[in-house]
Design an enzyme around this catalytic site. Sequence first.
Site, mmCIF file in Angstrom:
data_model
loop_
_atom_site.group_PDB
_atom_site.id
_atom_site.type_symbol
_atom_site.label_atom_id
_atom_site.label_comp_id
_atom_site.label_asym_id
_atom_site.label_seq_id
_atom_site.Cartn_x
_atom_site.Cartn_y
_atom_site.Cartn_z
ATOM 1 N N ASP A 110 19.413 34.436 -25.455
ATOM 2 C CA ASP A 110 20.162 33.442 -24.685
ATOM 3 C C ASP A 110 21.134 32.751 -25.623
ATOM 4 O O ASP A 110 20.739 31.972 -26.483
ATOM 5 C CB ASP A 110 19.209 32.436 -24.050
ATOM 6 C CG ASP A 110 19.933 31.475 -23.115
ATOM 7 O OD1 ASP A 110 21.164 31.593 -22.965
ATOM 8 O OD2 ASP A 110 19.259 30.603 -22.530
ATOM 9 N N LYS A 140 18.453 28.886 -11.372
ATOM 10 C CA LYS A 140 17.665 27.707 -11.729
ATOM 11 C C LYS A 140 17.796 26.684 -10.605
ATOM 12 O O LYS A 140 18.902 26.426 -10.122
ATOM 13 C CB LYS A 140 18.139 27.099 -13.050
ATOM 14 C CG LYS A 140 17.872 27.980 -14.261
ATOM 15 C CD LYS A 140 18.452 27.377 -15.531
ATOM 16 C CE LYS A 140 18.173 28.275 -16.734
ATOM 17 N NZ LYS A 140 18.891 27.820 -17.949
ATOM 18 N N GLU A 169 21.628 36.572 -22.116
ATOM 19 C CA GLU A 169 22.081 35.546 -21.174
ATOM 20 C C GLU A 169 23.348 34.850 -21.666
ATOM 21 O O GLU A 169 23.463 34.496 -22.834
ATOM 22 C CB GLU A 169 21.010 34.460 -21.013
ATOM 23 C CG GLU A 169 19.859 34.786 -20.113
ATOM 24 C CD GLU A 169 18.967 33.566 -19.939
ATOM 25 O OE1 GLU A 169 19.443 32.562 -19.360
ATOM 26 O OE2 GLU A 169 17.818 33.618 -20.384
ATOM 27 N N LYS A 229 16.722 32.010 -28.637
ATOM 28 C CA LYS A 229 17.920 31.195 -28.545
ATOM 29 C C LYS A 229 18.849 31.518 -29.715
ATOM 30 O O LYS A 229 18.436 31.497 -30.879
ATOM 31 C CB LYS A 229 17.560 29.711 -28.565
ATOM 32 C CG LYS A 229 16.841 29.234 -27.306
ATOM 33 C CD LYS A 229 17.758 29.238 -26.089
ATOM 34 C CE LYS A 229 17.106 28.603 -24.888
ATOM 35 N NZ LYS A 229 17.989 28.563 -23.714
ATOM 36 N N ASP A 247 24.201 32.908 -16.414
ATOM 37 C CA ASP A 247 23.339 31.745 -16.221
ATOM 38 C C ASP A 247 24.197 30.546 -15.817
ATOM 39 O O ASP A 247 24.385 30.268 -14.641
ATOM 40 C CB ASP A 247 22.544 31.461 -17.495
ATOM 41 C CG ASP A 247 21.598 30.272 -17.355
ATOM 42 O OD1 ASP A 247 21.532 29.676 -16.255
ATOM 43 O OD2 ASP A 247 20.918 29.917 -18.329
#
Length: 364
Positions: free
Chosen positions: A191, A268, A219, A162, A244
């Site tokens: 991400d 997702k 991402e 992250k 995303d």
Amino acid sequence: MKIQQIETYLAKVPLKKAFKTALRTVTIAEAIIVKITCDNGKVGYGEAPPTHVITGDSIASISFAINEVLRPALIGMSCLDREQLFAKINSLLVGNTSAKAAVDMAIYDCVAQQAEMSLRQYLGGYQSQIETDYTVSVNSPEEMASDAEEYVRDGFSMLKIKVGKDEIDTDIQRIQAIRKQVGPNVKIRLDANQGWEPKAAVRAIQKMEDLGLNIEFIEQPVKAHDIKGLKFVTSHTYIPIMADESVFSARDAENVLEQAAADLINIKLMKAGGIHEALKIANLANVFGISCMVGSMIESKIGITAAAHFAASQPNIAYYDFDAPLMLSGDLIDGGIQYKGSRIVFGDSFGLGIQGLREEYLVK
């Protein structure tokens, strides 16, 4: 196979360690759990976690959508008439994708049980085993490197890092520290959770390329609505870029794919509103020759089991981000997928294979 009852429960499971991204910090995994009972005795489960900063859904909005809007309309309808069911769900609610996803999962769970197949097989059955990454939360470079080393010792060969919370130079320091700690053979994917601006993202990614940090993909480097910015980053870097938050629906995916704004797509269930729409996104990406990842929010093993079954069913889903249950201090269910280190095993149960909820995590 008519829907006889739709019940909801509030569940709370503490995390082992705070989960930090550019958008939020989570210490307790909350969710509305859905249980659908059919007139033939089949029982299906679904889950909807509140993710205000991504889907806009809260515990209150999810509960209202399911109990006050969907439940009265769906009672008495047949799970075997799936297209009719999902058309009804979408006609009743705009948005509310998490609530829709929870009901969608439970419906598919019931139908796959009726077919005497696992959900993975019912949806296509492409793979029987998959491997997940493990996410390293945003912290200091030293703490992130230490966490990364721990996850590698635990058997994970893919790490999702992250970034996007502070200055980009700090993000680069984080990645350098992690790469130095885990060595050259561990796959690292980033991400940014919309945390960068397009030009700054290009500068940073090109620097990562020059430093030889060997990043698998990145991402959502820019804001979800900024498709032009996403395309700019994709067009000016060699590291593959994954959309995303820019892709909730098949229509969103079509927009990104037609503009060649990303190299990959993260699907997702909580964004898509469930498996029904997620299948459309996967099929559309397949037409464009684009591979997908299936990811998740901070969910229990209910939502992750449904997502994993969906992911393993489709040929162009190549990446899996299903570590959330491993971050929790306890397991909300009996049954579901099983973890063998980084490998996810499905077993031979019909549907999702969920045998029941554990009362200690349900809020009375």
